[in-house]
Design a protein around this motif. Structure first.
Motif, short mmCIF file in Angstrom:
data_model
loop_
_atom_site.label_atom_id
_atom_site.label_comp_id
_atom_site.label_asym_id
_atom_site.label_seq_id
_atom_site.Cartn_x
_atom_site.Cartn_y
_atom_site.Cartn_z
N SER A 16 0.84 -1.20 0.00
CA SER A 16 0.00 0.00 0.00
C SER A 16 0.87 1.25 0.00
O SER A 16 1.93 1.29 0.64
CB SER A 16 -0.90 0.00 1.24
OG SER A 16 -1.57 1.25 1.36
N ILE A 17 0.41 2.27 -0.71
CA ILE A 17 1.13 3.55 -0.72
C ILE A 17 1.02 4.26 0.63
O ILE A 17 1.72 5.24 0.87
CB ILE A 17 0.63 4.48 -1.84
CG1 ILE A 17 -0.88 4.73 -1.70
CG2 ILE A 17 0.95 3.89 -3.20
CD1 ILE A 17 -1.43 5.76 -2.68
N ARG A 18 0.17 3.74 1.51
CA ARG A 18 0.08 4.31 2.85
C ARG A 18 1.27 3.88 3.72
O ARG A 18 1.51 4.48 4.78
CB ARG A 18 -1.22 3.87 3.52
CG ARG A 18 -2.47 4.26 2.75
CD ARG A 18 -3.72 3.85 3.52
NE ARG A 18 -4.92 4.01 2.72
CZ ARG A 18 -6.16 3.84 3.19
NH1 ARG A 18 -6.33 3.49 4.46
NH2 ARG A 18 -7.19 3.99 2.40
N ASP A 19 1.98 2.86 3.29
CA ASP A 19 3.10 2.31 4.05
C ASP A 19 4.40 2.95 3.54
O ASP A 19 5.03 2.48 2.60
CB ASP A 19 3.14 0.79 3.88
CG ASP A 19 4.16 0.12 4.78
OD1 ASP A 19 5.06 0.81 5.30
OD2 ASP A 19 4.07 -1.12 4.94
N LYS A 20 4.81 4.03 4.20
CA LYS A 20 5.98 4.78 3.73
C LYS A 20 7.26 3.97 3.88
O LYS A 20 8.17 4.06 3.04
CB LYS A 20 6.09 6.10 4.48
CG LYS A 20 7.10 7.06 3.87
CD LYS A 20 7.03 8.42 4.51
CE LYS A 20 7.99 9.40 3.83
NZ LYS A 20 7.91 10.76 4.41
N ASN A 21 7.37 3.20 4.94
CA ASN A 21 8.57 2.38 5.14
C ASN A 21 8.76 1.38 4.00
O ASN A 21 9.88 1.18 3.52
CB ASN A 21 8.50 1.64 6.48
CG ASN A 21 8.68 2.56 7.67
OD1 ASN A 21 9.33 3.60 7.55
ND2 ASN A 21 8.10 2.20 8.80
N SER A 23 -0.30 9.70 -1.64
CA SER A 23 0.43 10.38 -2.72
C SER A 23 1.62 11.14 -2.16
O SER A 23 2.69 11.19 -2.77
CB SER A 23 -0.51 11.33 -3.46
OG SER A 23 -1.53 10.62 -4.13
N ARG A 24 1.44 11.75 -0.99
CA ARG A 24 2.56 12.46 -0.35
C ARG A 24 3.68 11.48 -0.02
O ARG A 24 4.87 11.80 -0.22
CB ARG A 24 2.08 13.16 0.91
CG ARG A 24 3.19 13.99 1.58
CD ARG A 24 2.71 14.68 2.84
NE ARG A 24 2.34 13.72 3.89
CZ ARG A 24 1.96 14.07 5.11
NH1 ARG A 24 1.86 15.35 5.44
NH2 ARG A 24 1.64 13.14 6.01
N ASN A 25 3.33 10.30 0.46
CA ASN A 25 4.35 9.30 0.76
C ASN A 25 5.19 8.97 -0.47
O ASN A 25 6.42 8.97 -0.43
CB ASN A 25 3.70 8.02 1.28
CG ASN A 25 3.17 8.16 2.69
OD1 ASN A 25 3.56 9.07 3.42
ND2 ASN A 25 2.26 7.28 3.07
N VAL A 26 4.50 8.65 -1.57
CA VAL A 26 5.22 8.25 -2.79
C VAL A 26 6.07 9.40 -3.30
O VAL A 26 7.24 9.22 -3.69
CB VAL A 26 4.23 7.79 -3.89
CG1 VAL A 26 5.00 7.28 -5.10
CG2 VAL A 26 3.30 6.70 -3.37
N ALA A 27 5.51 10.62 -3.28
CA ALA A 27 6.24 11.78 -3.80
C ALA A 27 7.45 12.10 -2.93
O ALA A 27 8.54 12.40 -3.46
CB ALA A 27 5.30 12.98 -3.88
#
Length: 624
Positions: A340-345, A386-390
């Protein structure tokens, strides 16, 4: 009879027949030249010489690799080369051995060879065509072809080859005045397309084939309406997205689909620029298992990347896409990651392990009504994800980052549109302080995407109706999935950082007309066999979608289908403050407060919901 002749067309037998024909051609040449006195000039030694020379040349020629029942100009060219070689070597023999021979015979003999060798072979082709025509006279399905171009010619040839299909061509129609009354393989152009209803009645037509691969959607729609009569099947040659360079075969002819009625011009890509940023690069596609993401992967694979990383939360879609790509591009390295893109790690580990060069961010929640009832999920996924991926892309200093956005981000009236505009603001803000080139691409609805209106209508038709339309005047922009994906990739090549691109979506389509077209394409009659109910606009739904804000100017690029929105600069401090607030509210799942915070963040957001009347829109915070 045809099968018996085919048995004769084996190399040993055919060489013997050819040698007899070549010797007969030589005698025939003397007879043409000297009339009844030909025996005075003819020598038996000529037979021996021409037979030996012909045998050697014919044995090593390609004449016996042909299927002569399908003979065409290429086969005639092979005969000409063989005959020329035989006569050339024969002349050399005459010269070196100083054999007395009338030199004028050579030219006559060459033409006689071509006539006899070619005539013998083409007789099989003529016999096959004759037998096929007789078979077609017994056919029950009478076919009218629309279009008298290359595609029509190929269809006619294919039908000749396959009489078992039971098709009888009655003629063609074409609007080109220069083609009127002309013929293709014996079938006449009977008139212009306006005569289609008359011709259907006159010739008792059972099937109409639209053979114009380059036709626009409005043309297909007009031709379909002219041809769509009771007990008449309307089929079509696929367009440029399904076939290349106009080539077509009978197994590609299919029923007319709604996509044909909305068909648009082929996308012309500036491939050199695309190759420059994709070739031998590692490319990440988030949401790679979705409608747009999967087609992006297919289009990206054509540009010889080093590796494609498919990142998606849906394991089934991802698995099947990976299998398809491996089958089609066996030399391309494909890696699928479930996450998931919610998982920044996880994103950081992903970028670190694979050394990503280019990222296409297509992962998002896109269903408008669902996001209206669960705005916290739109915030968590579309904005914070989206912020995580960016941020991770900027951290690892990749070359380019392309956000897939939507026309619903323009003057949004729903949570989904507002969340996508917020995602655009994030990439614009990060672009200012990053070495990575960030950009976003907006477009409207794509035909056949998961959850779109067309699959819904098809399901409703299958269930006997009614079709549900939210408003009789509602319109939407549409493009095909391949078209959208190709333009997204092209925009990625054009971006210098910070742009929000908008794609040329053509003319908007009335959803009511789309529903009627789908009913007609199903062989039913709107409002008789299937009803259409107008159920009212859903929460957050617009009557008309926009591609440009009223305050925005579109700037042309070197690609005629791609423009740049001239948006106001995003203040980073203002953005971060509101993102922090949204993050906190999303954890609390407070829908009203989330919508209020989105109103404050996205200045153009105008929610249309009864349960948000308590929000004081006049007190929205502005950026300084």
């Amino acid at each position: 009879m045809l099968e018996y002749l085919l048995k004769l067309y084996k190399k040993p037998r055919l060489i013997i027949i050819d040698l007899l024909l070549i010797n007969f051609a030589l005698i025939f040449s003397f007879m043409l030249r000297f009339d009844e006195n030909w025996l005075q000039y003819f020598r038996f030694s000529y037979f021996i010489a021409i037979t030996i020379i012909s045998f050697v040349i014919l044995y090593f020629s390609s004449l016996y690799n042909k299927m002569w029942q399908y003979a065409s100009m290429s086969e005639l060219y092979s005969i000409f080369k063989a005959a020329l070689a035989i006569n050339f070597v024969f002349v050399i023999y005459l010269y070196f051995f100083r054999v007395a021979f009338p030199r004028s015979i050579i030219a006559i003999n060459l033409m006689s060879n071509i006539f006899l060798l070619g005539g013998f072979r083409f007789s099989l082709r003529l016999l096959k065509d004759f037998l096929n025509r007789n078979q077609n006279k017994k056919s029950k399905s009478r076919v009218l072809i629309i279009g008298a171009g290359d595609a029509a010619e190929i269809i006619i040839r294919e039908m000749h080859k396959h009489p078992e299909l039971g098709k009888k061509i009655v003629g063609l129609v074409d609007d080109d005045p220069d083609k009127q009354s002309l013929e293709i393989h014996g079938y006449e152009v009977l008139g212009k397309t306006k005569k289609i209803p008359q011709l259907i009645e006159e010739y008792d037509v059972d099937e109409v084939i639209i053979a114009i691969p380059s036709a626009e959607g409005k043309t297909i729609k007009r031709l379909y309406k002219l041809s769509n009569k009771k007990d008449v099947k309307v089929k079509i040659v696929p367009g440029v997205y399904e076939i290349l360079k106009g080539d077509v075969s009978l197994n590609q002819i299919r029923e007319v689909k709604v996509e044909d009625l909305l068909r648009r011009d082929q996308v012309d890509l500036i491939t050199d620029e695309i190759s420059d940023y994709l070739e031998e690069k590692t490319i990440l596609v988030t949401g790679g298992g979705g409608s747009i993401g999967s087609e992006l992967c297919r289009q990206l694979a054509k540009f010889n990347p080093k590796e494609i990383i498919i990142f998606d939360i849906n394991e089934n879609n991802t698995y099947f896409l990976e299998r398809d790509l491996e089958d089609e591009y066996p030399d391309l390295k494909i890696t699928s990651i479930i996450g998931s893109i919610r998982d920044k790690n996880k994103l950081q580990n992903l970028f670190r392990e694979f050394e990503i060069d280019v990222a296409f961010h297509a992962a998002a929640h896109k269903h408008v009504p669902l996001m209206e009832t669960s705005p916290e999920e739109a915030v968590k996924n579309n904005i914070l994800g989206s912020r995580n991926v960016a941020e991770v892309a900027a951290e690892f200093k990749i070359d380019r980052f392309v956000l897939i956005s939507t026309d619903k981000a323009v003057n949004p009236t729903n949570v989904m549109g507002a969340s996508k505009r917020a995602a655009e603001m994030i990439v614009q803000s990060i672009n200012k302080k990053s070495e990575t080139k960030f950009m976003a691409v907006r477009f409207g609805n794509v035909l056949g995407s998961q959850g779109s209106v067309i699959p819904l209508f098809k399901k409703q038709i299958a269930n006997g109706g009614p079709l549900t339309v939210t408003h009789k005047d509602i319109t939407r922009y549409f493009m095909t999935i391949p078209e959208a994906s190709q333009l997204v990739i092209q925009a990625g090549a054009l971006g210098e950082g910070g742009e929000v691109f908008v794609l040329d979506m053509g003319e908007p389509v009335k959803i009511m007309e789309l529903a009627e077209d789908l009913i007609n394409l199903s062989g039913l009659t709107p409002y008789e066999d299937i009803d259409i109910d107008v159920v009212g606009l859903r929460p957050g739904e617009k009557l008309y979608e926009e591609l440009l804000c009223n305050t925005e100017d579109n700037i042309a690029t070197k690609h005629q289908r791609i423009f740049i929105n001239n948006l106001e600069a995003v203040d980073g401090e203002f953005l971060n403050m509101h993102l922090s607030k949204l993050e906190r509210l999303a954890e609390q799942a407070d829908a009203l407060e989330i919508i209020s915070a989105l109103v404050n963040l996205v200045d153009s957001y105008q929610p249309r919901r009864d349960n948000v009347k308590k929000i004081d829109f006049k007190n929205k915070q502005k950026s300084s």
